[in-house]
Design a protein around this motif. Structure first.
Motif, PDB file in Angstrom:
ATOM      1  N   ILE A 190       0.863  -1.185   0.000  1.00 34.58           N
ATOM      2  CA  ILE A 190       0.000   0.000   0.000  1.00 34.58           C
ATOM      3  C   ILE A 190       0.897   1.231   0.000  1.00 34.58           C
ATOM      4  O   ILE A 190       1.847   1.316   0.788  1.00 34.58           O
ATOM      5  N   ARG A 191       0.618   2.153  -0.890  1.00 32.59           N
ATOM      6  CA  ARG A 191       1.329   3.430  -0.897  1.00 32.59           C
ATOM      7  C   ARG A 191       0.314   4.537  -0.668  1.00 32.59           C
ATOM      8  O   ARG A 191      -0.633   4.689  -1.425  1.00 32.59           O
ATOM      9  N   ALA A 211       3.295  20.296   2.621  1.00 33.99           N
ATOM     10  CA  ALA A 211       4.325  19.270   2.720  1.00 33.99           C
ATOM     11  C   ALA A 211       3.633  17.923   2.566  1.00 33.99           C
ATOM     12  O   ALA A 211       2.493  17.750   3.012  1.00 33.99           O
ATOM     13  N   TRP A 212       4.300  16.998   1.924  1.00 34.56           N
ATOM     14  CA  TRP A 212       3.653  15.696   1.725  1.00 34.56           C
ATOM     15  C   TRP A 212       4.698  14.589   1.667  1.00 34.56           C
ATOM     16  O   TRP A 212       5.882  14.833   1.414  1.00 34.56           O
ATOM     17  N   LEU A 213       4.219  13.380   1.915  1.00 35.92           N
ATOM     18  CA  LEU A 213       5.092  12.215   1.849  1.00 35.92           C
ATOM     19  C   LEU A 213       4.319  11.025   1.298  1.00 35.92           C
ATOM     20  O   LEU A 213       3.093  10.976   1.362  1.00 35.92           O
ATOM     21  N   PHE A 214       5.068  10.103   0.719  1.00 36.61           N
ATOM     22  CA  PHE A 214       4.555   8.784   0.389  1.00 36.61           C
ATOM     23  C   PHE A 214       5.033   7.833   1.479  1.00 36.61           C
ATOM     24  O   PHE A 214       6.242   7.763   1.761  1.00 36.61           O
ATOM     25  N   VAL A 215       4.118   7.098   2.075  1.00 33.97           N
ATOM     26  CA  VAL A 215       4.487   6.040   3.003  1.00 33.97           C
ATOM     27  C   VAL A 215       4.076   4.720   2.370  1.00 33.97           C
ATOM     28  O   VAL A 215       2.969   4.580   1.840  1.00 33.97           O
ATOM     29  N   ASN A 216       5.001   3.770   2.390  1.00 33.06           N
ATOM     30  CA  ASN A 216       4.772   2.470   1.756  1.00 33.06           C
ATOM     31  C   ASN A 216       4.730   1.382   2.824  1.00 33.06           C
ATOM     32  O   ASN A 216       5.663   1.244   3.609  1.00 33.06           O
ATOM     33  N   ASP A 237      -6.450  -0.860   7.358  1.00 33.13           N
ATOM     34  CA  ASP A 237      -6.893  -0.515   8.708  1.00 33.13           C
ATOM     35  C   ASP A 237      -5.703  -0.410   9.653  1.00 33.13           C
ATOM     36  O   ASP A 237      -5.631   0.520  10.484  1.00 33.13           O
ATOM     37  N   HIS A 238      -4.777  -1.343   9.530  1.00 33.04           N
ATOM     38  CA  HIS A 238      -3.605  -1.312  10.404  1.00 33.04           C
ATOM     39  C   HIS A 238      -2.742  -0.088  10.117  1.00 33.04           C
ATOM     40  O   HIS A 238      -2.268   0.585  11.052  1.00 33.04           O
ATOM     41  N   LEU A 239      -2.539   0.219   8.845  1.00 33.71           N
ATOM     42  CA  LEU A 239      -1.717   1.371   8.477  1.00 33.71           C
ATOM     43  C   LEU A 239      -2.307   2.670   9.022  1.00 33.71           C
ATOM     44  O   LEU A 239      -1.591   3.503   9.610  1.00 33.71           O
ATOM     45  N   LEU A 240      -3.613   2.839   8.855  1.00 31.27           N
ATOM     46  CA  LEU A 240      -4.249   4.071   9.335  1.00 31.27           C
ATOM     47  C   LEU A 240      -4.234   4.150  10.862  1.00 31.27           C
ATOM     48  O   LEU A 240      -4.129   5.245  11.436  1.00 31.27           O
ATOM     49  N   GLU A 241      -4.323   2.990  11.505  1.00 35.08           N
ATOM     50  CA  GLU A 241      -4.228   2.981  12.968  1.00 35.08           C
ATOM     51  C   GLU A 241      -2.847   3.449  13.420  1.00 35.08           C
ATOM     52  O   GLU A 241      -2.714   4.231  14.373  1.00 35.08           O
ATOM     53  N   VAL A 242      -1.806   2.998  12.717  1.00 39.09           N
ATOM     54  CA  VAL A 242      -0.444   3.400  13.074  1.00 39.09           C
ATOM     55  C   VAL A 242      -0.227   4.890  12.821  1.00 39.09           C
ATOM     56  O   VAL A 242       0.347   5.598  13.650  1.00 39.09           O
ATOM     57  N   LEU A 243      -0.708   5.380  11.683  1.00 36.50           N
ATOM     58  CA  LEU A 243      -0.501   6.794  11.343  1.00 36.50           C
ATOM     59  C   LEU A 243      -1.306   7.726  12.243  1.00 36.50           C
ATOM     60  O   LEU A 243      -0.910   8.867  12.474  1.00 36.50           O
ATOM     61  N   ASP A 244      -2.484   7.241  12.703  1.00 35.23           N
ATOM     62  CA  ASP A 244      -3.305   7.990  13.655  1.00 35.23           C
ATOM     63  C   ASP A 244      -3.567   9.419  13.173  1.00 35.23           C
ATOM     64  O   ASP A 244      -3.226  10.401  13.846  1.00 35.23           O
ATOM     65  N   HIS A 258      -5.208  19.297  10.002  1.00 40.08           N
ATOM     66  CA  HIS A 258      -4.578  19.918   8.839  1.00 40.08           C
ATOM     67  C   HIS A 258      -3.887  18.902   7.933  1.00 40.08           C
ATOM     68  O   HIS A 258      -3.126  19.277   7.058  1.00 40.08           O
ATOM     69  N   ILE A 259      -4.170  17.619   8.160  1.00 38.73           N
ATOM     70  CA  ILE A 259      -3.517  16.564   7.386  1.00 38.73           C
ATOM     71  C   ILE A 259      -4.572  15.741   6.659  1.00 38.73           C
ATOM     72  O   ILE A 259      -5.591  15.362   7.240  1.00 38.73           O
ATOM     73  N   THR A 260      -4.328  15.478   5.388  1.00 37.35           N
ATOM     74  CA  THR A 260      -5.210  14.640   4.574  1.00 37.35           C
ATOM     75  C   THR A 260      -4.402  13.464   4.023  1.00 37.35           C
ATOM     76  O   THR A 260      -3.173  13.480   4.018  1.00 37.35           O
ATOM     77  N   HIS A 261      -5.120  12.446   3.560  1.00 34.97           N
ATOM     78  CA  HIS A 261      -4.427  11.311   2.952  1.00 34.97           C
ATOM     79  C   HIS A 261      -5.264  10.741   1.821  1.00 34.97           C
ATOM     80  O   HIS A 261      -6.488  10.893   1.803  1.00 34.97           O
ATOM     81  N   GLU A 262      -4.587  10.116   0.872  1.00 36.37           N
ATOM     82  CA  GLU A 262      -5.257   9.431  -0.228  1.00 36.37           C
ATOM     83  C   GLU A 262      -4.410   8.231  -0.647  1.00 36.37           C
ATOM     84  O   GLU A 262      -3.182   8.245  -0.506  1.00 36.37           O
ATOM     85  N   VAL A 263      -5.083   7.214  -1.153  1.00 35.57           N
ATOM     86  CA  VAL A 263      -4.401   5.995  -1.583  1.00 35.57           C
ATOM     87  C   VAL A 263      -3.815   6.214  -2.977  1.00 35.57           C
ATOM     88  O   VAL A 263      -4.529   6.554  -3.919  1.00 35.57           O
TER      89      VAL A 263
END
Length: 365
Positions: A175-176, A245-250, A264-271, A277-282
């Motif tokens: 997942i990225r 500012a943005w990053l890719f997490v893999n 679900d696990h990834l989003l739990e870790v990122l919290d 002020h932070i958004t995310h997209e797959v």
């Protein structure tokens, strides 16, 4: 005319010497199609620059042999050369010697020499497909999955991915996620008038850095998960507070997780829920493939090659077969560490070893 009956080492050199970077597989697909149609008594299908053939002898199992035709862009390493490697071994050098024309040569040779042989113990399907080295929308195996799924049905699929002549079972999923912080731009001399987007990402970066990945044993194969920032960007000018500012997490996850469970696990870790002020997209999400070594057809292959198998950490097209319920393994010559390199190289003995072991498996009663 491509001689698919020739020794797999010679066939490798012939395939390497046909340039086939992604989106330019036409000439090599033509050569493979002509050679397979020349067999006369097998069913052949051409779809784009993907070529498929299969026997229909009513044998008790069907094994799919698959390999991709395309390579990364050529780097002054076609045609092939032959010499010795750093260990003094007889070695082929050139684009595709590892990824994956040596593996393609092995499976084409096996199909050609066994398709009408009384020694053959399993019906065969061979797939030489386009577009593996580029975006998945161009992947020929994916096109077959959509248009001709019956061609992917079998008891075992063997992908000729470079694996150092050792079976690498299944593959990890990936997942990225793109995580972006949104601040307020200001002059750095008056930083209190802005909100630094890079600073907003700091807690997320800390959570990723502090993460401790799992190790998971499945069918005797040890998978090592990983969570890493693979790209990070911020900045407007050297005297400006960045407003974005943005990053890719893999996240590379073991095959005991589905994509939904991994997400679900990834989003739990990122919290991220409390970070207004932070958004995310797959950006990308692809499933893992279990090793399937408990299935009889796979277990028999492992026994044939001496009982050794290990986990595949990177993602490969075995996942497409696993999604259809077909166990799939990676098995091919070449060290994947040399894939895509200018000095791409494959020891000759690995080509011969894989060819001999594959033939022993396909003729085992």
């Amino acid at each position: 005319m491509l001689d698919i009956f020739s020794d797999p080492v010679d066939l490798t050199t012939a395939l390497v010497d046909i340039p086939s970077p992604s989106h330019a597989e036409g000439p090599i697909a033509d050569a493979v199609e002509e050679a397979l149609r020349g067999l006369g008594d097998v069913e052949v299908l051409r779809h784009g620059n993907t070529v498929l053939a299969r026997t229909n002898r009513g044998l008790h199992t069907r094994v799919i042999l698959a390999g991709h035709l395309d390579t990364v862009p050529i780097a002054d390493n076609v045609p092939h050369t032959r010499g010795t490697d750093a260990e003094g071994r007889d070695t082929l050098f050139g684009c595709g010697t590892v990824d994956m024309k040596s593996g393609l040569a092995v499976i084409l040779h096996a199909f050609a020499t066994l398709h009408d042989s009384p020694e053959l113990a399993r019906d065969l399907t061979v797939i030489a497909y386009e577009g593996e080295e580029v975006s998945s929308e161009f992947n020929g195996l994916g096109h077959v999955e959509t248009g001709y799924p019956e061609w992917l049905a079998g008891d075992l699929a063997i992908l000729a991915e470079p694996s150092g002549a050792v079976i690498e079972a299944g593959c990890q999923g990936s997942i990225r996620l793109r995580v972006a912080a949104h601040g307020t731009r200001a002059h750095s001399a008056r930083s209190w008038l802005g909100v630094n987007a890079a600073h907003l990402l700091a807690p997320v970066i800390s959570r990723i850095a502090d993460y401790r990945p799992r190790e998971v044993d499945i069918d005797g194969c040890l998978y090592r998960e990983g969570l890493n920032i693979v790209r990070l960007e911020a900045g407007v000018a050297t005297n400006t507070i960045p407003d974005e500012a943005w990053l890719f997490v893999n996240f590379r996850f073991a095959p005991d997780r589905s994509i939904d469970e991994a997400m679900d696990h990834l989003l739990e870790v990122l919290d991220l829920d409390g970070e207004e002020h932070i958004t995310h997209e797959v950006d990308d999400a692809i499933p893992a493939a279990p090793p399937g070594l408990s299935r009889s057809a796979a277990a028999e292959l492992v026994d044939t090659v001496g009982g050794e198998a290990r986990a595949k950490f990177g993602w490969t097209d075995v996942a497409r077969f696993a999604a259809m319920g077909t166990p799939a393994l990676n098995f091919g010559p070449g060290d994947p560490g040399f894939a895509h390199k200018r000095d791409e190289q494959c020891p000759v003995h690995q080509i011969t070893d894989v060819a001999d072991q594959l033939r022993a498996y396909l003729t085992a009663g």
